[in-house]
Write an enzyme that holds these catalytic residues in place. Structure first.
Site, PDB file in Angstrom:
ATOM      1  N   TYR A  66      54.236  20.029  86.165  1.00 35.54           N
ATOM      2  CA  TYR A  66      54.710  19.970  84.771  1.00 35.54           C
ATOM      3  C   TYR A  66      54.162  21.139  83.967  1.00 35.54           C
ATOM      4  CZ  TYR A  66      55.175  18.413  79.942  1.00 35.54           C
ATOM      5  OH  TYR A  66      55.466  18.340  78.601  1.00 35.54           O
ATOM      6  N   SER A  76      54.530  22.629  75.190  1.00 32.27           N
ATOM      7  CA  SER A  76      53.448  21.663  75.307  1.00 32.27           C
ATOM      8  C   SER A  76      52.126  22.419  75.282  1.00 32.27           C
ATOM      9  CB  SER A  76      53.574  20.889  76.630  1.00 32.27           C
ATOM     10  OG  SER A  76      52.432  20.081  76.872  1.00 32.27           O
TER      11      SER A  76
END
Length: 283
Positions: A144, A131
């Site tokens: 996260y 990501s």
């Protein structure tokens, strides 16, 4: 026929990439977290007229992972993952542990199993669905983002370690895409087992602090990386945010601890102002 194992294929990026890779003629093993998703994805494959092998593969379950030892996998896409939202000051320890178990420990353990056969063949490809959160960090996404920072380190180390065995390693780094994943991250607090009165923030008042893009570029880039049509190690989408990511990374070198002290950070304020699921405006 080249065999591709894709985890987290029950929803989101993994779901669509599995179907499209099958349409391109690859032998796809689509791993899904729960048994009910086996039927759902199998039915979707039939509707689209593609052949797809769907397996229950919860990456946190050792029994599920061990099944992959018998699959002759040429390409592994570690796509399975969850997003736990909340301030570093508030997130319960159990939620933090589970974030790491799903996003780091499970995928690495599966990779170790799949790698053994690749080493024997002296070829293979491991792709991590990372990501932009693995490069930079937003408020309320520390858990996260830290899991994706870990994946970046793991992918980089592994890339160097397995070159001599003829195994390729790459990452795909999606930015804010409108799949529901980002917005669900800002709803996980609803199941926390803590004392809400002790929290620093009222999470009912904040949302994911970015406008979100159509996910099509991620599907195309991921398929390109898996198929070998794209050979770059790191693959950020959408490409228009790459310059911004580099600016944020460079800014850390001159950032002072006193910058903005006593004021609400801009992205924190945006989390209060924005509505969930806000799309990027076209043009």
């Amino acid at each position: 026929m080249t065999t591709v194992l894709i985890t987290g294929a029950g929803t989101g990026f993994g779901h669509e990439v599995s179907l499209r890779m099958a349409e391109k003629g690859f032998d796809v093993i689509a791993g899904v977290e729960i048994a009910a998703q086996v039927f759902t994805l199998s039915q979707e494959a039939k509707k689209r007229g593609v052949s797809l092998r769907v397996e229950k593969l919860d990456v946190t379950c050792d029994g599920d992972r061990q099944k992959a030892a018998d699959w002759d996998v040429d390409i592994l896409l570690n796509n399975a993952g969850i997003s736990e939202g909340g301030s570093v000051a508030d997130i319960p320890a159990d939620n933090l542990r589970w974030q790491y178990e799903v996003n780091i420990v499970g995928p690495v353990a599966l990779t170790q199993i799949v790698l053994r056969n690749m080493v024997k063949k002296k070829k293979g490809k491991i792709v991590f669905m990372s990501s932009v959160a693995g490069l930079t960090t937003d408020p309320f996404a520390g858990a996260y983002s830290s899991s994706k920072h870990a994946i970046e380190a793991i992918a980089s180390a592994l890339s160097q370690e397995v070159k001599e065995f003829g195994i390729e390693v790459a990452t795909v780094n999606p930015g804010p895409f409108l799949t529901g994943f980002n917005d669900r991250m800002f709803e996980t607090w609803e199941s926390w087992e803590d004392d809400p009165s002790e929290r620093l923030f009222d999470y009912s008042k904040i949302a994911f602090p970015h406008e979100q893009y159509d996910p099509e570029p991620v599907f195309e880039t991921t398929i390109g990386v898996l198929s070998g049509e794209i050979q770059t190690y790191r693959n950020v989408e959408p490409k228009e945010i790459i310059a911004e990511q580099r600016e944020q990374l460079n800014a850390v070198w001159t950032q002072k601890v006193t910058d903005g002290l006593g004021e609400r950070a801009p992205l924190v304020q945006k989390a209060y102002d924005i509505k969930p699921g806000t799309p990027v405006k076209e043009g």
